[in-house]
Design a protein around this motif. Structure first.
Motif, mmCIF file in Angstrom:
data_model
loop_
_atom_site.group_PDB
_atom_site.id
_atom_site.type_symbol
_atom_site.label_atom_id
_atom_site.label_comp_id
_atom_site.label_asym_id
_atom_site.label_seq_id
_atom_site.Cartn_x
_atom_site.Cartn_y
_atom_site.Cartn_z
ATOM 1 N N LEU A 28 -73.997 42.110 31.340
ATOM 2 C CA LEU A 28 -72.587 41.982 30.990
ATOM 3 C C LEU A 28 -71.748 42.411 32.180
ATOM 4 O O LEU A 28 -72.276 42.914 33.187
ATOM 5 C CB LEU A 28 -72.259 42.845 29.766
ATOM 6 N N LYS A 29 -70.423 42.270 32.058
ATOM 7 C CA LYS A 29 -69.520 42.620 33.165
ATOM 8 C C LYS A 29 -69.784 44.040 33.652
ATOM 9 O O LYS A 29 -69.805 44.317 34.858
ATOM 10 C CB LYS A 29 -68.056 42.483 32.716
ATOM 11 N N SER A 30 -70.043 44.940 32.692
ATOM 12 C CA SER A 30 -70.240 46.363 33.060
ATOM 13 C C SER A 30 -71.475 46.572 33.953
ATOM 14 O O SER A 30 -71.627 47.622 34.575
ATOM 15 C CB SER A 30 -70.385 47.193 31.781
ATOM 16 N N SER A 36 -72.241 37.251 33.903
ATOM 17 C CA SER A 36 -73.071 37.772 32.809
ATOM 18 C C SER A 36 -74.245 36.813 32.630
ATOM 19 O O SER A 36 -74.202 35.655 33.086
ATOM 20 C CB SER A 36 -72.253 37.912 31.516
ATOM 21 N N THR A 113 -67.577 40.344 28.824
ATOM 22 C CA THR A 113 -67.549 41.814 28.736
ATOM 23 C C THR A 113 -68.345 42.313 27.531
ATOM 24 O O THR A 113 -68.829 43.434 27.522
ATOM 25 C CB THR A 113 -66.099 42.314 28.563
ATOM 26 N N ARG A 115 -66.769 42.254 24.620
ATOM 27 C CA ARG A 115 -65.699 42.608 23.657
ATOM 28 C C ARG A 115 -64.890 41.377 23.277
ATOM 29 O O ARG A 115 -63.886 41.485 22.583
ATOM 30 C CB ARG A 115 -64.773 43.681 24.270
ATOM 31 N N LEU A 126 -60.361 37.015 25.414
ATOM 32 C CA LEU A 126 -60.608 38.424 25.724
ATOM 33 C C LEU A 126 -59.822 39.254 24.731
ATOM 34 O O LEU A 126 -58.636 39.038 24.530
ATOM 35 C CB LEU A 126 -60.125 38.730 27.155
#
Ligand code: 9YT
Length: 129
Positions: A28-30, A36, A113, A115, A126
């Motif tokens: 994921l983005k994190s 991703s 993300t 989310r 988003l």
């Protein structure tokens, strides 16, 4: 270096059930890779209209079969092991499962993300900003 084992994703919050797909988000983005990386299972016989208006997506089939309909042209393309489709125009499309569940490996740019919500039309919004 990161190592991700799919079995650690299954059953975690990184496994997401869609209207008729199951997606496991390995990156994921994190995770800071700039994209991703997902595995998506499309059940045999499933049909869904999708539109990623905020993302580009490359999808590579590694098992099963089905098809993708380009809603701009009406063209239908067969998908099987070894076929990649790239949604380079934010293409609205219909994904159809064939006779065997499809196993699709996907990369999204920008990175998902985790989310986001999926609008009824399948597009990502988003949640934040
Ligand atoms: C092939 C495809 O569109 N995969 C969907 C990914 C899913 N929407 C997700 O959110 O991970």
């Amino acid at each position: 270096m990161k190592i991700v084992d799919l079995k650690d994703i299954i059953g975690s919050e990184r496994e997401v059930e869609g209207p008729s797909w199951t997606s496991r988000r390995l990156l994921l983005k994190s995770d800071g890779m700039g994209f991703s990386f997902h595995e998506t299972i499309i059940p045999a016989g499933a049909e869904m209209t999708l539109w990623y208006k905020n993302h580009l997506e490359a999808v590579y089939c590694v098992a099963g079969n089905g098809s993708i309909e380009d809603l701009a042209s009406g063209q239908v393309h067969a998908i099987h092991d070894g076929v990649l489709y790239a949604l380079d125009q934010h293409d609205r499309h219909i994904l159809r499962g064939g006779t065997e569940d499809m196993r699709l490996i996907c990369a999204f740019n920008p990175p998902v993300t985790g989310r986001e919500t999926h609008d009824a039309d399948g597009s990502y919004e988003l949640v934040e900003d």
